[in-house]
Design a protein around this motif. Sequence first.
Motif, PDB file in Angstrom:
ATOM      1  N   ARG A 232      25.390 -20.502  22.989  1.00 30.50           N
ATOM      2  CA  ARG A 232      25.233 -19.277  22.965  1.00 30.50           C
ATOM      3  C   ARG A 232      23.764 -18.706  23.317  1.00 30.50           C
ATOM      4  O   ARG A 232      23.720 -17.689  24.044  1.00 30.50           O
ATOM      5  N   ASN A 233      22.667 -19.736  22.908  1.00 31.97           N
ATOM      6  CA  ASN A 233      21.315 -19.040  23.225  1.00 31.97           C
ATOM      7  C   ASN A 233      20.779 -19.580  24.556  1.00 31.97           C
ATOM      8  O   ASN A 233      19.622 -19.294  25.071  1.00 31.97           O
ATOM      9  N   GLN A 234      21.623 -20.265  25.142  1.00 30.19           N
ATOM     10  CA  GLN A 234      20.932 -20.895  26.396  1.00 30.19           C
ATOM     11  C   GLN A 234      20.763 -19.845  27.477  1.00 30.19           C
ATOM     12  O   GLN A 234      21.501 -18.888  27.465  1.00 30.19           O
ATOM     13  N   THR A 235      19.647 -19.848  28.098  1.00 28.65           N
ATOM     14  CA  THR A 235      19.485 -18.826  29.207  1.00 28.65           C
ATOM     15  C   THR A 235      19.969 -19.471  30.498  1.00 28.65           C
ATOM     16  O   THR A 235      19.968 -20.617  30.778  1.00 28.65           O
ATOM     17  N   ARG A 236      20.629 -18.671  31.127  1.00 29.85           N
ATOM     18  CA  ARG A 236      21.310 -18.783  32.494  1.00 29.85           C
ATOM     19  C   ARG A 236      20.824 -18.141  33.601  1.00 29.85           C
ATOM     20  O   ARG A 236      20.102 -17.056  33.576  1.00 29.85           O
TER      21      ARG A 236
ATOM     22  N   ALA B 297      33.913 -25.192  31.503  1.00 33.72           N
ATOM     23  CA  ALA B 297      33.981 -26.463  31.127  1.00 33.72           C
ATOM     24  C   ALA B 297      32.680 -27.348  31.674  1.00 33.72           C
ATOM     25  O   ALA B 297      32.257 -28.339  31.119  1.00 33.72           O
ATOM     26  N   GLU B 298      32.287 -26.915  32.797  1.00 37.94           N
ATOM     27  CA  GLU B 298      31.079 -27.601  33.454  1.00 37.94           C
ATOM     28  C   GLU B 298      30.010 -27.784  32.506  1.00 37.94           C
ATOM     29  O   GLU B 298      29.231 -28.442  32.378  1.00 37.94           O
ATOM     30  N   THR B 299      29.515 -26.481  31.620  1.00 35.22           N
ATOM     31  CA  THR B 299      28.508 -26.182  30.719  1.00 35.22           C
ATOM     32  C   THR B 299      28.563 -27.240  29.474  1.00 35.22           C
ATOM     33  O   THR B 299      27.812 -27.954  29.128  1.00 35.22           O
ATOM     34  N   VAL B 300      29.802 -27.194  29.111  1.00 41.84           N
ATOM     35  CA  VAL B 300      30.176 -28.041  27.784  1.00 41.84           C
ATOM     36  C   VAL B 300      30.230 -29.473  28.158  1.00 41.84           C
ATOM     37  O   VAL B 300      29.380 -30.204  27.627  1.00 41.84           O
TER      38      VAL B 300
ATOM     39  N   GLN C 173      19.838 -32.422  21.806  1.00 39.36           N
ATOM     40  CA  GLN C 173      19.562 -31.193  21.055  1.00 39.36           C
ATOM     41  C   GLN C 173      20.571 -30.711  19.957  1.00 39.36           C
ATOM     42  O   GLN C 173      20.379 -29.976  19.185  1.00 39.36           O
ATOM     43  N   TRP C 174      22.030 -31.359  20.094  1.00 35.22           N
ATOM     44  CA  TRP C 174      22.864 -31.081  18.917  1.00 35.22           C
ATOM     45  C   TRP C 174      23.311 -32.244  18.316  1.00 35.22           C
ATOM     46  O   TRP C 174      23.859 -32.242  17.122  1.00 35.22           O
TER      47      TRP C 174
END
Lengths: 106, 148
Positions: free
Chosen positions: A102-106, B15-18, B30-31
């Motif tokens: 949610r917080n990622q900058t794109r 999906a690419e981002t996930v 990070q998570w």
Amino acid sequence: METPTVDAFQVIADPSRRRMLDLLSHDTLTINALAQHFNISRPAVSKHVRILESGGFISIHDIGRERHCVLKKDGFDQIRDWASHFDRFWSTKLRRLENLLRNQTR
Amino acid sequence: MHRTITHRYFYPHPAETVWEYLTRPELIAQWLMENDFQPVAGHEFTFRTRPLPNFEFDGTVYCKVLDIVPLQRLVYSWKGGPGKGKINLDSVVTWTLRSVDNGTELLLEHSGLMENADIFAAMNTGWLKNITTIDQLLQTPDHGNTNR
């Protein structure tokens, strides 16, 4: 030397002890009756029984001349706690991922 | 009692981002946990976190990439133990991604956690039944308070 407390997972790691718990889940048994199901020495059976007892999986009741083994809840609760630990673990992590995305900058 | 832990999550991202967050070590860290993951089948890696002595866990998860289909599926083994190479947790984590209208549905399955789950199902009823049995045994005249 006996170990005073035994980890629940060590207790159920052994096939003979799992079989004992299975037998006891059907009925209460005396140590003698339990021993008849196994081709191991009587001292070995007693040792397994002690481990089951110290892990909180059974309690032993002296009734008359016999020692009766009865399932006990504590050991099983430990196993359940452990499973719910993983459930919480993943919930937390996946929520963190959600926040990151949610917080990622794109 | 669950044999497999399942979590289904929807992320309003492609999906690419996930997928990047599942397969790039610095993003995973990070998570999830510090790691040396590589998106290559057969690659062995570890996750590192704090130890949990109560659960006989020394803080290192030993993993191996078992299957990887870009943007769709990632499977790795997940093993751990109290240390000194002893393994008492031998499980598998499977990630499945599915593109939906406005994002990605992510399914996590963590299996093999409760190898002995069968007997525990029996236990729940078993131990209660036996408490009843022992009560009856204790109440039979043979075992009553016979003062001789």
